[in-house]
Design an enzyme around this catalytic site. Sequence first.
Site, PDB file in Angstrom:
ATOM      1  N   GLN A 115      81.432 -41.693  -8.925  1.00 35.50           N
ATOM      2  CA  GLN A 115      80.494 -42.711  -9.423  1.00 35.50           C
ATOM      3  C   GLN A 115      80.368 -43.891  -8.471  1.00 35.50           C
ATOM      4  OE1 GLN A 115      78.445 -42.486 -11.881  1.00 35.50           O
ATOM      5  NE2 GLN A 115      79.258 -40.752 -13.026  1.00 35.50           N
ATOM      6  N   SER A 124      80.189 -36.104  -5.257  1.00 36.38           N
ATOM      7  CA  SER A 124      79.250 -35.107  -5.753  1.00 36.38           C
ATOM      8  C   SER A 124      77.831 -35.501  -5.356  1.00 36.38           C
ATOM      9  CB  SER A 124      79.368 -35.045  -7.271  1.00 36.38           C
ATOM     10  OG  SER A 124      78.538 -34.041  -7.779  1.00 36.38           O
ATOM     11  N   THR A 167      81.499 -18.374   0.990  1.00 37.55           N
ATOM     12  CA  THR A 167      80.362 -18.738   1.845  1.00 37.55           C
ATOM     13  C   THR A 167      79.815 -20.100   1.426  1.00 37.55           C
ATOM     14  OG1 THR A 167      79.836 -16.421   2.095  1.00 37.55           O
ATOM     15  CG2 THR A 167      78.071 -17.968   2.616  1.00 37.55           C
ATOM     16  N   HIS A 171      74.877 -34.694  -6.725  1.00 42.46           N
ATOM     17  CA  HIS A 171      73.825 -34.946  -7.711  1.00 42.46           C
ATOM     18  C   HIS A 171      73.836 -36.352  -8.304  1.00 42.46           C
ATOM     19  CE1 HIS A 171      75.878 -34.404 -11.733  1.00 42.46           C
ATOM     20  NE2 HIS A 171      76.756 -33.747 -11.006  1.00 42.46           N
ATOM     21  N   CYS A 199      78.810 -35.585 -20.231  1.00 47.40           N
ATOM     22  CA  CYS A 199      79.524 -34.312 -20.307  1.00 47.40           C
ATOM     23  C   CYS A 199      80.233 -34.148 -21.647  1.00 47.40           C
ATOM     24  CB  CYS A 199      80.532 -34.197 -19.178  1.00 47.40           C
ATOM     25  SG  CYS A 199      79.875 -34.662 -17.592  1.00 47.40           S
ATOM     26  N   THR A 202      84.050 -31.783  -9.627  1.00 49.27           N
ATOM     27  CA  THR A 202      85.070 -31.155 -10.473  1.00 49.27           C
ATOM     28  C   THR A 202      85.963 -30.252  -9.617  1.00 49.27           C
ATOM     29  OG1 THR A 202      83.570 -31.219 -12.353  1.00 49.27           O
ATOM     30  CG2 THR A 202      85.446 -29.727 -12.532  1.00 49.27           C
ATOM     31  N   ASN A 258      82.966 -43.738 -15.139  1.00 49.31           N
ATOM     32  CA  ASN A 258      81.603 -43.278 -15.399  1.00 49.31           C
ATOM     33  C   ASN A 258      81.016 -43.853 -16.687  1.00 49.31           C
ATOM     34  OD1 ASN A 258      83.823 -41.433 -16.110  1.00 49.31           O
ATOM     35  ND2 ASN A 258      82.273 -40.303 -17.240  1.00 49.31           N
TER      36      ASN A 258
HETATM   37  N1  PMP Z   1      84.114 -37.336 -11.838  1.00 50.91           N
HETATM   38  C1  PMP Z   1      83.332 -38.308 -12.333  1.00 50.91           C
HETATM   39  C2  PMP Z   1      83.849 -39.712 -12.378  1.00 50.91           C
HETATM   40  C3  PMP Z   1      82.061 -37.988 -12.824  1.00 50.91           C
HETATM   41  O1  PMP Z   1      81.289 -38.953 -13.334  1.00 50.91           O
HETATM   42  C4  PMP Z   1      81.612 -36.646 -12.762  1.00 50.91           C
HETATM   43  C5  PMP Z   1      80.238 -36.245 -13.254  1.00 50.91           C
HETATM   44  N2  PMP Z   1      79.898 -36.688 -14.535  1.00 50.91           N
HETATM   45  C6  PMP Z   1      82.469 -35.679 -12.240  1.00 50.91           C
HETATM   46  C7  PMP Z   1      83.703 -36.063 -11.775  1.00 50.91           C
HETATM   47  C8  PMP Z   1      82.066 -34.225 -12.155  1.00 50.91           C
HETATM   48  O2  PMP Z   1      81.165 -34.042 -11.095  1.00 50.91           O
HETATM   49  P1  PMP Z   1      80.429 -32.635 -10.864  1.00 50.91           P
HETATM   50  O3  PMP Z   1      79.313 -32.609 -11.859  1.00 50.91           O
HETATM   51  O4  PMP Z   1      79.925 -32.693  -9.460  1.00 50.91           O
HETATM   52  O5  PMP Z   1      81.421 -31.556 -11.033  1.00 50.91           O
END
Ligand code: PMP
Length: 382
Positions: free
Chosen positions: A177, A197, A234, A199, A321, A70, A149
């Site tokens: 993704q 990202s 940081t 995670h 989300c 994000t 996504n």
């Molecule tokens: N872009 C896409 C296409 C995503 O699938 C996601 C996470 N669902 C994000 C951005 C946001 O990623 P983050 O959780 O690292 O902010």
Amino acid sequence: MIYLDHNATTAPAPEVIAAMLPVFSSGWANSSSQHGPGQQAKRTLGAARATVARVLGCKPVEVIFTSGATEANHLAVRGLLAASAPERQRVVFGSVEHAGHLKLAHALREAGTVVDLIPVHPDGTLDLAAAAALIGPDVALVSLMAANNETGVLMPLAEVAALTQAAGVRLHVDATQFIGKLPFVFSSCGADAVSLSAHKINGPKGVGALLLRQGVPLQPQTLGSQERARRGGTENLPGIVGLAAALERLGDLSTEAQRIAHLRDTLEAGLRQALPDTHIWSHKVARLPGTSYVRFGQLSADVVLQRLDRLEVAASSGAACSSGGSQASHVLTAMAVPEEQALAAVRFSLGASTSMDDIQTLLNTLPPLLAPLLHEECATAP
Ligand code: PMP
């Protein structure tokens, strides 16, 4: 539990946790400090940056660590726009970008920027002719996801890159993704900037990166000296080490993609056979290997998710989300899907932890729970 929500997030891999722990317990100094421990932390940061660059096919200086995709998306769009020439102030987004990213599009609009959205076809693919018409000499940048996504649909990056390059327009790609699911090389992807990202690839939450092609001007959005003054604050060293470890363990993605696509195809064929009212969005177009976006007749996604919960299967209704509310997914709305059908959307996203046993268990247990509900639905239809 059978976890089929890998597009929402993934479990940190044991190698990732093992790599991070020493940074918490002993390597915790500030990488900007002059003393010995600080210099050690700086070396740790440099090594992680080199790993990220090697795995993703870019130069270490092209890696800007952020708090996730994000933030990387915001930095790219606001930073590239602010650094653009005064005659280039229009921005073009994909219409099925991540919900958080579209909020940025709306915020820019509210602040007076002209923002256009590239439409998609009913099968979820990008309308390239519309993209070509929108990309002109007054455009600063195009911001487009590599893979959606919700549907998993792959966007035509090479074609869009050809359009942006011909028009002298910057291209930002949200590859959150895509990276980790299919082979990706920054230097040959045609984009000026790419978000990712940790995670989503068995790394930790709250860390990601923006890859920025060397020489491309970007106005920082958080002021400070870190990350070559492109992103102050940081650095999250344990998270960054975890991101590097997650990328390093990815291995041969094409073999893994084939394995996962086979599991996904088995799931889809089995659901269709057991429940003929199963509809699968975007199954005829190029998709991520593990994403399956389905509806069972018009059974509400909430009802299906309750049954899945009973079976201890984790899946999602639309994007994680934006779940929790009963608003139709903006992705399906952009694909001209009627609201009642969109509210029935369930996303299964398979990943590294998915086995054929998981899929067979789901196929043995879910259809008997849904079949009576679907019969009821037929009987009550006008
Ligand atoms: N872009 C896409 C296409 C995503 O699938 C996601 C996470 N669902 C994000 C951005 C946001 O990623 P983050 O959780 O690292 O902010």
